[in-house]
Design a protein around this motif. Structure first.
Motif, mmCIF file in Angstrom:
data_model
loop_
_atom_site.group_PDB
_atom_site.id
_atom_site.type_symbol
_atom_site.label_atom_id
_atom_site.label_comp_id
_atom_site.label_asym_id
_atom_site.label_seq_id
_atom_site.Cartn_x
_atom_site.Cartn_y
_atom_site.Cartn_z
ATOM 1 N N VAL A 505 4.609 139.358 49.485
ATOM 2 C CA VAL A 505 5.835 138.943 50.178
ATOM 3 C C VAL A 505 6.468 137.705 49.548
ATOM 4 O O VAL A 505 7.549 137.284 49.965
ATOM 5 C CB VAL A 505 5.583 138.741 51.688
ATOM 6 C CG1 VAL A 505 5.135 140.057 52.322
ATOM 7 C CG2 VAL A 505 4.567 137.639 51.960
ATOM 8 N N ARG A 509 11.030 141.555 49.208
ATOM 9 C CA ARG A 509 11.403 141.520 50.617
ATOM 10 C C ARG A 509 11.436 142.918 51.228
ATOM 11 O O ARG A 509 12.053 143.125 52.264
ATOM 12 C CB ARG A 509 12.760 140.836 50.780
ATOM 13 C CG ARG A 509 12.734 139.369 50.350
ATOM 14 C CD ARG A 509 14.011 138.642 50.709
ATOM 15 N NE ARG A 509 13.909 137.222 50.361
ATOM 16 C CZ ARG A 509 14.838 136.319 50.652
ATOM 17 N NH1 ARG A 509 15.953 136.686 51.287
ATOM 18 N NH2 ARG A 509 14.682 135.058 50.311
ATOM 19 N N ARG A 512 8.655 144.573 56.187
ATOM 20 C CA ARG A 512 9.139 143.941 57.418
ATOM 21 C C ARG A 512 8.081 143.059 58.071
ATOM 22 O O ARG A 512 8.398 142.236 58.927
ATOM 23 C CB ARG A 512 9.584 145.018 58.421
ATOM 24 C CG ARG A 512 10.778 145.810 57.955
ATOM 25 C CD ARG A 512 11.395 146.621 59.054
ATOM 26 N NE ARG A 512 11.981 145.768 60.083
ATOM 27 C CZ ARG A 512 12.930 146.167 60.933
ATOM 28 N NH1 ARG A 512 13.385 147.398 60.867
ATOM 29 N NH2 ARG A 512 13.398 145.344 61.842
ATOM 30 N N THR A 514 3.718 141.462 57.409
ATOM 31 C CA THR A 514 2.474 141.456 56.660
ATOM 32 C C THR A 514 1.374 140.860 57.520
ATOM 33 O O THR A 514 1.624 140.055 58.431
ATOM 34 C CB THR A 514 2.613 140.680 55.332
ATOM 35 O OG1 THR A 514 1.406 140.817 54.582
ATOM 36 C CG2 THR A 514 2.847 139.201 55.570
ATOM 37 N N THR A 569 9.175 137.249 55.165
ATOM 38 C CA THR A 569 8.457 138.303 55.898
ATOM 39 C C THR A 569 7.575 137.702 56.983
ATOM 40 O O THR A 569 6.699 136.872 56.683
ATOM 41 C CB THR A 569 7.588 139.122 54.932
ATOM 42 O OG1 THR A 569 8.405 139.592 53.854
ATOM 43 C CG2 THR A 569 6.950 140.301 55.648
ATOM 44 N N THR A 571 4.528 136.927 59.163
ATOM 45 C CA THR A 571 3.146 137.017 58.679
ATOM 46 C C THR A 571 2.157 136.648 59.773
ATOM 47 O O THR A 571 2.240 135.569 60.366
ATOM 48 C CB THR A 571 2.943 136.079 57.468
ATOM 49 O OG1 THR A 571 3.872 136.426 56.438
ATOM 50 C CG2 THR A 571 1.518 136.178 56.933
#
Length: 636
Positions: A505, A509, A512, A514, A569, A571
């Motif tokens: 990430v 991109r 959506r 992680t 993203t 996380t």
């Protein structure tokens, strides 16, 4: 516990909860005459216990239980008595021998530390490999220290080793085998000699700088037979004591067989078979072997000079030591026992001939869980430079247009995804995510096992480069095929897979969400804080030295925390508080870097846990959080 709101995610969580009932046999050992199999099984409300399966009757009978004691290993003595290693709350392990249909104890001793292996070459003497209290385990063994009640804990170089001892059955205590200043990672024992993989560094980092030693326990004399810049496993002395073999490979060790002439000192690398994980002698001229082949397994027989006599391949997974395929043959070298599973069959004890490999399950411990099986297929695509890459694709139910895609990167990096009922890594989430309606891609990029040493070494010096390119090319392939929805993709992984997920990430991109489990966020701090530091990192970073400006620049360039500004993203970070392989500080660094950059981030740290989650409550909680995170961020 976090419960996902969507119906699909809830279905995934139910599947994960059902998998908690899976009973996976460990330490499978075939009786010398091939009539019985001993193994260790999880027991509700207690530690794992040894069981003996009578192959004629088909029943598995537990060894009579001693309150507060659990079993870790089963082995048979050549005369058919059962040898057990067991532990209890006193931080000392037991070795015991049991005999007869009632499995009554015959002899028992205690050793200081944790028993890691038992090698029985005769009816009366056993080679014991044990780890001192407080010694370090690697990530394959949860990245925890061996239990030690010392307060305070004191550590000095060379003070907490893995050692060898000879236990003569009937004697009150074992006799130490002298290995001055060395720790012993693996060993074999035959005709009064020991063959051992050793290192001067007692931490798991030392395993990355091994040597192979021949030891005389009676005199304390030793001779180094070979050293290597790779890793060694499964040392095996031939009958007669004139030759030996060992497997040379990467990291967890799936590799090529090395033959050693103990009289001339000649070292010969046998190239006819690769990705061998276990082997043994049938006689002084013939070997059996097993290991990985693509997303399945292979095995067979070969001469000591490397000529293949028989070879089989099978699409499924053989369980064994350290998660690698291993076998337990009978004394005739005809039949072997192991744990066998396929996409449609949960793991069970199974039998096959060494030459044919047609695995037949002989237990039915998990038959009621077969209903959870999902569709599984091997898929192929082209990675950077035109290299062919494979992986597994898991789906459930009928396809109705492109699905959400969840990519799970495996650890290692020299490891792999193999065809299995419920792939175990990353908290066993692959199958539940398929039940939640996702297409689940389990890629084996360059650096993985199963494709030979050249493929495995393709990541050395290039972590996060072509291997990430291979993974991203896999997502492109599934999008082009109409299988994956490009607007609903996620990536997650554990250990090196956690690193690759965090790294991904910073480079793209397209995802959506992680999830980073026990991952490396900063190779610079890893190089001084991990219990692999100074072994793993110089190997995979091709000697990059954290003490030099050039080394620091190289490591920083590949560290996710140094690229936080590129990340958007959301996380989720999951980590065990006691992990010493990727210490919890790695999770803290990632959380702080991402948060400071304005990335939506959540950190969850599980007390008492190491490199992987083991407590059922923690495993279930983590599964719920992952499914909820993917739902909240529009993947599921």
């Amino acid at each position: 516990m976090v419960s996902p709101d969507s119906g699909s995610a809830a279905a995934g969580l139910r599947a994960h909860a059902a998998l908690a009932a899976l009973r996976v046999p460990e330490a499978v050992a075939l009786h010398p005459d091939g009539t019985r199999v001993a193994c260790v099984l999880p027991s509700p409300g207690a530690g794992p216990l040894a069981h003996v399966l009578d192959l004629a009757r088909g029943d598995a009978v537990p060894v009579p239980e001693v309150p507060g004691r659990w079993h870790a290993l089963t082995r048979w003595l050549p005369d058919g008595r059962l040898l057990l290693a067991s532990g209890d709350g006193d931080l000392l392990d037991h070795v015991e021998v049991r005999a007869g249909d009632g499995l009554a104890p015959v002899w028992r001793i205690r050793v200081a530390g944790e028993i890691e292996d038992l090698v029985a070459d005769s009816d009366d003497t056993v080679l014991v490999r044990l780890a001192d209290p407080g010694s370090e385990r690697d990530g394959s063994h949860l990245g925890l220290r061996v239990a030690d009640a010392a307060d305070p804990f004191v550590r000095t170089p060379g003070g907490r080793l893995r050692r060898l001892a000879l236990a003569r059955i009937g004697d009150p205590a074992p006799r130490p085998v002298p290995t001055p200043g060395l720790t012993v990672w693996e060993a074999d024992w035959r005709d009064g000699l020991a063959l051992a993989v050793t290192s001067a560094d007692e931490t798991p980092a030392g395993y990355y700088r091994p040597r192979l030693d021949l030891l005389d326990p009676a005199t304390g004399e030793s001779r180094t037979l070979m050293t290597t810049s790779w890793q060694l496993s499964r040392p095996r002395l031939a009958p007669g004591g004139r030759t030996a073999v060992v497997v040379e490979g990467l990291s967890i060790v799936s590799g090529r067989v090395v033959h050693l002439d103990l009289e001339s000192g000649a070292v010969t690398r046998l190239t006819a078979v690769d990705d061998v994980t276990d082997l043994g002698w049938l006689d002084e001229h013939t070997l059996w072997f097993t290991g990985w082949s693509g997303t399945g397994t292979h095995g067979g027989t070969m001469t000591a000079e490397g000529r293949v006599l028989s070879r089989w391949t099978a699409w499924g997974t053989l369980g064994g030591r350290d998660g690698q395929p291993s076998l337990s043959p009978d004394r005739t070298g005809t039949l072997a026992a192991a744990v066998w599973e396929t996409a449609g069959q949960p793991p069970e004890v199974a039998l096959a001939t060494l030459t044919e490999g047609e695995w037949r399950q002989v237990t039915a411990l998990n038959g009621d869980l077969a209903r959870l099986a999902v569709r599984q297929e091997e898929v192929s695509w082209t990675g950077p430079g035109g290299l062919a890459v494979q992986g597994l694709l898991l789906t459930s139910g009928e396809a109705r247009g492109p699905r959400p895609l969840v990519v799970i990167a495996h650890g290692g990096p020299t490891w792999l995804w193999s065809s299995a009922f419920a792939p175990a890594e990353s908290n066993q989430l692959a199958l539940p995510l398929a039940h939640a309606g996702a297409a689940v891609l389990l890629p084996n990029p360059r650096g993985s096992s199963g494709r030979g040493q050249d493929y495995a070494r393709g990541v050395v010096g290039h972590v996060g480069e072509e291997d990430l390119g291979d993974v991203l090319a896999g997502t492109d392939h599934l999008v082009a095929a109409g299988i994956a929805d490009p607007g609903r993709m996620a990536v997650l992984g554990l250990s090196y897979g956690g690193y690759l997920s965090a790294w991904a990430v910073t480079r793209t991109r397209r995802f959506r969400a992680t999830v980073v489990m026990s991952g490396v966020a900063d190779w610079l701090s890893f190089a001084t804080a991990s219990n692999l530091a100074g072994g793993y990192d110089p190997l995979y970073h091709r000697g990059a030295d954290v003490t030099t400006p050039e080394g620091r620049e190289f490591l920083a360039a590949r560290s996710p925390v140094c690229h936080a500004a590129a990340v958007t993203t959301p996380t989720l970070i999951l980590h065990g508080a006691e992990d010493r392989t990727t210490p919890a500080g790695q999770a803290d660094q990632l959380y702080r870097a991402w948060s400071a950059a304005g990335v939506r981030t959540q950190l969850v740290v599980y007390p008492r846990e190491g490199h992987e989650l083991t407590e059922p409550g923690h495993r279930h909680d983590a599964a719920g959080r992952v499914l909820a995170w993917l739902t909240e961020n529009g993947v599921l």
